[in-house]
Structures are given as C-alpha cells and as structure tokens.
Design an enzyme around this catalytic site. Sequence first.
Site, PDB file in Angstrom:
ATOM      1  N   LYS A 173       0.837  -1.210   0.000  1.00  0.00           N
ATOM      2  CA  LYS A 173       0.000   0.000   0.000  1.00  0.00           C
ATOM      3  C   LYS A 173       0.869   1.257   0.000  1.00  0.00           C
ATOM      4  CE  LYS A 173      -3.835   2.457   0.408  1.00  0.00           C
ATOM      5  NZ  LYS A 173      -3.484   3.731   1.010  1.00  0.00           N
ATOM      6  N   HIS A 176       1.941   1.701  -3.501  1.00  0.00           N
ATOM      7  CA  HIS A 176       0.729   2.114  -4.224  1.00  0.00           C
ATOM      8  C   HIS A 176       0.531   3.621  -4.115  1.00  0.00           C
ATOM      9  CE1 HIS A 176      -3.541   3.309  -3.833  1.00  0.00           C
ATOM     10  NE2 HIS A 176      -3.841   2.391  -4.720  1.00  0.00           N
ATOM     11  N   ASN A 177       0.660   4.143  -2.897  1.00  0.00           N
ATOM     12  CA  ASN A 177       0.449   5.577  -2.692  1.00  0.00           C
ATOM     13  C   ASN A 177       1.571   6.405  -3.300  1.00  0.00           C
ATOM     14  OD1 ASN A 177      -1.728   4.630  -1.232  1.00  0.00           O
ATOM     15  ND2 ASN A 177      -1.526   6.190   0.346  1.00  0.00           N
TER      16      ASN A 177
END
Length: 303
Positions: A173, A176-177
């Site tokens: 994540k 992803h960010n």
Amino acid sequence: MTLGMVGLGKMGANMTRRLLQDDHDVVGFDLNEDAVAAITDEGAAGAPTLEALVDRLDAPRVCWIMVPAGDPVDQTIDTLLPLLEAGDILVDGGNSNYKDTLRRAERVHDADLHYVDVGTSGGVWGLEQGYSMMVGGSDEAVDVLRPALETLAPGPNKGWGHMGAVGSGHFVKMVHNGIEYGVMQAYAEGFDILQAKDDFDLDLHQVAETWRFGSVIRSWLLDLTARALEDGDALDDIAPWVDDSGEGRWTVKEAIDLDVPAPVITDALISRLNSRVEDSYTHKLLAAMRNQFGGHDVKESND
C-alpha cells in the site's frame, strides 16, 4: 463471524455499512458517540467501550482497527491485548508504516494472537464501488477474514489479495500511494500547461472528458479530475496547498534504502512540499484531486 470495527471515521463507517449490506454482523466502537449512534441506526451493534465490544464478539474474535496511523494504533492495541485470548485476530486497516506493523505484529504474536495488516484504497468511493485491499498475515488468519474481505472488495475474487507475510500489505500500500503521487503530478502538470495556453482558450473539463474514453491515459484518477473541473470556477476557492499523509515520504525513503531510483515519485513528493511556498494551478488541481478521491480537506484560497 461477528466483526468488531474499532474506529468509525469516514473509512471505518463506510466499511461497516458495506459489510451490513451483505448481512455481516458488525459491532462498532468509536470515541465519538455520535459515530456509534449513526451505525447502530443502520443495523450494526454499538459498543460504549472496547471492553464491551470484545464481550460481544465470538471466538476467534476479530477486531478491525481503523484509526489514524501512529500512536492511536499503539494505544488501541494496548487496550485490546489484555481483553483478547489466544487465536483472536487484530487487523490494522489504516495507513500504518510497514515497519511499525512488523513491530506491532511481534508483540501481538508474543501474546499468541494473529496480526493482519490490510492496506486499504478506495477512499470515500469504497462504500459504493468496493475497496482495494492489500493483505499481509498468516494463511490461517486471512482465511478467517476471507468472507469480510470478499464483501469489502469490488468482487469476491477481484480488488483484494493476500500479499504475503505480515507487513507485506502495508508495504504494498505504501508503494501504491507513492505511484499515486506520480500519476497525480503528471495529470496536474499537464492540465497546468493546457490552461496556460491562452491562445486556444481550452475547456479543460472537455479535455478531461475526451481523454476519459479510448485514451491510453484514461484512469479513475482522470475521472475524478474531470469531476473536479466540471465547474469552470471550481479551483478558484482552493489554495495551492497539497498535503501529504506520509506514504510518499516512506516510499522515497524505502527506494533510497533499496538503491532503487524513483525520480518521478520523489519529484512528486518534492512538488507537494513546494506547494506550501508556491502558488500554481498544478497544486490547486492536486488538492482538488485529493478531495475527490479521499474526501481530504482543502485549504481555502485567501484571494
């Protein structure tokens, strides 16, 4: 399985609502009593304390934590650990640093409990469209959570995945960010160039709508950009201040530690920092995009 949702902010409350739509049993707790009342009105059970929440759960108990990253997660774990028993599961669905997740997991495992990290993407749209979830943890714990994950995701077999061992969900994540930073920056800079070309008096909303269909740069972020540009004056009241919630910084630091060049993500992060001292259309649009997908607050312009 009855799931305990700890933290009923925007994301936690909407995840609870999505679970209720599929007839899952949910007990919710939040320090804000109004937030608890809101989800009980919609069919969840409410708990006045974490102790009461745990008492309402069947073994193996599942406590899904949706509180801000950092100390609030540690404080919640401090309260929950003495209340839980061997085999129970703690889930951190927030944007925690994966290194914090590894530290917390060791402590939770020492108490003979499972720790699962769920990197969650979807923002304010997750209730309607489902959440993308990157899951880290043991096979045993993830199997217990599977019915809830399948409901929260866009579909039972899409939009979520078991990334690997504990910590891997928050690590994926984080990256992803970081990618999100770069994509948003490219869109914002492109539209800044377009609006600067006074000769053509371009309708930026029309451009965005044209690119949304058939174009190789179409995406959900472009859909949201089009929404932000629907009102031609929509950006006038937005200050060119782009906040960052930490994941981009963590991604850049990790890239440096791994000797992986990441110039686009790094430059996008630096641009957000520059937004606090500059005044540009690029930064206004970046702020508007963050508001569209995550409901993040924008600063009002003083002009």
